[in-house]
Motif scaffolding. Structure first.
Motif, PDB file in Angstrom:
ATOM      1  N   LYS A  53       0.835  -1.211   0.000  1.00  0.00           N
ATOM      2  CA  LYS A  53       0.000   0.000   0.000  1.00  0.00           C
ATOM      3  C   LYS A  53       0.865   1.253   0.000  1.00  0.00           C
ATOM      4  O   LYS A  53       0.535   2.246  -0.648  1.00  0.00           O
ATOM      5  CB  LYS A  53      -0.893  -0.011   1.241  1.00  0.00           C
ATOM      6  CG  LYS A  53      -1.646   1.289   1.455  1.00  0.00           C
ATOM      7  CD  LYS A  53      -2.696   1.183   2.522  1.00  0.00           C
ATOM      8  CE  LYS A  53      -2.112   1.183   3.916  1.00  0.00           C
ATOM      9  NZ  LYS A  53      -3.180   1.150   4.943  1.00  0.00           N
ATOM     10  N   ASP A  94       0.634   5.803   5.641  1.00  0.00           N
ATOM     11  CA  ASP A  94      -0.508   5.837   4.718  1.00  0.00           C
ATOM     12  C   ASP A  94      -1.350   7.095   4.871  1.00  0.00           C
ATOM     13  O   ASP A  94      -2.544   7.085   4.623  1.00  0.00           O
ATOM     14  CB  ASP A  94      -1.378   4.580   4.900  1.00  0.00           C
ATOM     15  CG  ASP A  94      -2.011   4.486   6.281  1.00  0.00           C
ATOM     16  OD1 ASP A  94      -1.679   5.309   7.149  1.00  0.00           O
ATOM     17  OD2 ASP A  94      -2.849   3.577   6.484  1.00  0.00           O
ATOM     18  N   VAL A 103      -5.275   6.362   4.179  1.00  0.00           N
ATOM     19  CA  VAL A 103      -5.634   5.570   2.995  1.00  0.00           C
ATOM     20  C   VAL A 103      -5.573   4.090   3.365  1.00  0.00           C
ATOM     21  O   VAL A 103      -4.492   3.563   3.643  1.00  0.00           O
ATOM     22  CB  VAL A 103      -4.661   5.846   1.826  1.00  0.00           C
ATOM     23  CG1 VAL A 103      -4.915   4.873   0.691  1.00  0.00           C
ATOM     24  CG2 VAL A 103      -4.799   7.282   1.342  1.00  0.00           C
ATOM     25  N   ASN A 104      -6.721   3.463   3.394  1.00  0.00           N
ATOM     26  CA  ASN A 104      -6.749   2.019   3.651  1.00  0.00           C
ATOM     27  C   ASN A 104      -7.179   1.222   2.427  1.00  0.00           C
ATOM     28  O   ASN A 104      -6.796   0.076   2.267  1.00  0.00           O
ATOM     29  CB  ASN A 104      -7.690   1.703   4.818  1.00  0.00           C
ATOM     30  CG  ASN A 104      -7.146   2.259   6.126  1.00  0.00           C
ATOM     31  OD1 ASN A 104      -5.943   2.236   6.361  1.00  0.00           O
ATOM     32  ND2 ASN A 104      -8.027   2.774   6.950  1.00  0.00           N
TER      33      ASN A 104
HETATM   34 CA    CA Z   1      -4.524   3.257   7.946  1.00  0.00          CA
END
Ligand code: CA
Ligand code: UD1
Length: 459
Positions: free
Chosen positions: A22, A102, A225-226
């Motif tokens: 990610k 993230d 942001v996941n």
């Molecule tokens: Ca996260």
């Protein structure tokens, strides 16, 4: 005060459903973890360690060898990740920022605000919070009757009432180094996820009677942001910021909603970017240019007053006042000189073109060196590939390439030569010569009548 930072970048990022980490997914052309590293640099915190683990080679390749790493072999939670950086904390004092990799919306000034709050209050830990429009997925900030933070509860562990809390943990913390070390060893994985939560350090500090504080930032500065929905949302916020910075610096961006500009792109004053453009990578645009509509520029230099309409230009240079498009494809390694006009359905690849040269329509210029003031006729192509090797074509200044010619490389058309329309040129053409390379036309008088082939008319 001494400052250092731990950035967590070891997680699996399952919700992205990706083969890639990610943290290396990009927003506005920059990997997520790079945004965080850059925000730290802006805030002047250069002493950083990155905790890596899942797909760590990708994260290391993105961040390079210039920073320190700690390895988290198994992803047992954010608290466990910080424990892996204990070696880094040893011998350090002052304040440590703990950040997640993230959160690309984070800015240097926001971090400075967090650090200032810690300095003013002397708190053992300050957490960054925000009011989320939709708090789903975030840890909720729980406050006591006195309004003070008593802890953070992860969504999975929330009661129904806690779930309605809109104040979220942004996942950015400023800890007194000694205070953080005093609680890390006491984290337990007794929760719905079975993980060691970093967030539990806050509750532990509170129960130790250590002062904990919260610093609220706008959600648009801190959202995480996941999954790819949040990646898009963060990209849109970053893009809006980038477009606005350009507008404030004197660039007209007609429609930021359909114009996507990487953080790395530079644009000069009084340039206009029309809707539907994507400006990527190391692209540098001069002053007074017009870009778009519907144009993609990647790693490309546009000199002042150049215009590119509805075209794609990759890894190339476009000269002053040159006009490209509509529907032109300029491929890597090309340099198009000042005042050229390269028009519709022309492809240029790995070629240099001088000034005032025109290729107005339907042409291929590949592996060629074209001089100044050349007229490259409609339908003409360089025949640069014989099935085995690529060869170059040279066209001198002032030459005229008639329509629908084939220039079979390697071949030279010298300066001021003419190539007759429809020619296939296989031998060099001297300066000032006219080359004709095609069969002579034959007219067979009365052939149609003789053969009874007069075609019927309709209407
Ligand atoms: Ca996260
Ligand atoms: C975390 C916080 C949550 C907060 C949110 C803010 C915890 C327990 N929860 O949740 O309160 O609202 O961030 O965005 O901290 N990571 C590791 N190793 C691990 C697990 C994670 O390095 O074992 C890294 C991830 O790569 C990521 C960061 O830590 O960069 C955060 O992990 P993530 O799983 O995204 O946490 P959230 O569920 O978002």
């Amino acid at each position: 005060m001494e400052y250092c930072a731990i950035v967590l970048a070891a997680g699996e990022g399952k919700r992205m459903r990706s083969k890639r980490s990610k943290l290396v997914h990009e927003a506005a052309g920059k990997p997520l973890v790079r945004w965080v590293a850059d925000a730290l640099a802006e805030a002047g915190v250069a002493d950083q360690v990155f905790v890596v683990g899942h797909l760590q080679e990708q994260v290391r390749a993105t961040l390079g060898d210039g920073c320190a790493y700690a390895v988290q072999e198994r992803q047992l939670g954010t608290g466990h990740a910080v424990m892996q950086a204990e070696g880094f904390l040893e011998g350090r004092s002052g304040v440590v920022l703990v950040l997640y990799g993230d959160t690309p919306l984070l800015r240097g000034v926001t971090l400075e605000g967090l650090l200032a709050r810690q300095r003013e209050t002397g708190a053992a830990g300050v957490i960054m919070t925000a009011r989320a429009p939709d708090p789903t997925g975030y840890g909720r900030v729980v406050r006591g009757a006195d309004g003070l933070v008593s802890g953070i509860v992860e969504e999975k562990d929330c009661t129904a009432v806690q779930r309605t809390i809109r104040e979220i943990n942004a996942g950015m913390y400023a800890f007194d180094v000694a205070a953080l070390r005093s609680v890390l060893g006491r984290l337990e994985a007794r929760n719905a996820a079975g993980e060691y939560y970093l967030t539990d350090t806050i509750g532990l500090l509170v129960s130790d009677g250590r002062p904990v504080d919260a610093f609220e930032a706008p959600y648009a500065e801190v959202g995480g942001v996941n999954d790819r929905v949040q990646l898009q949302a963060a990209s849109a916020v970053l893009n809006r910021r980038i477009c606005e910075a350009h507008m404030r610096a004197g660039v007209t961006v007609e429609d930021p909603a359909t114009t996507w500009i990487d953080a790395s792109v530079t644009i000069g004053q009084d340039t206009t970017v029309l809707p539907g453009c994507r400006l990527r990578g190391a692209t540098e645009i001069g002053a007074d240019c017009v870009v778009g509509p519907d144009t993609r520029l990647t790693d490309t230099v546009l000199e002042d007053a150049a215009e590119v309409v509805a075209s794609v230009v990759v890894d190339s240079r476009i000269g002053v006042r040159a006009h490209i498009g509509p529907f032109t494809y300029v491929r890597p390694g090309s340099a198009i000189g000042p005042d050229c006009r390269i028009g519709d359905f022309v492809e240029v690849k790995n070629s240099t073109i001088g000034h005032h040269t025109n290729a107005a329509h339907l042409a291929y210029i590949g592996d060629a060196d074209v001089g100044d003031n050349v007229n490259y006729g409609c339908g003409s192509i360089t025949v640069n590939y014989d099935g085995a090797t690529k060869s170059r074509t040279t066209i001198g200044s002032g030459a005229f390439i008639g329509s629908n010619s084939n220039l079979v490389a390697p071949v030279r058309v010298e300066a001021d030569a003419y190539v007759a329309a429809g020619s296939t040129i296989t031998a060099d053409v001297p300066a000032f010569a006219l080359a004709i390379g095609r069969a002579r036309q034959v007219n067979k008088e009365g052939w149609v009548l003789k053969k009874g082939r007069v075609r019927k008319r309709k209407g």
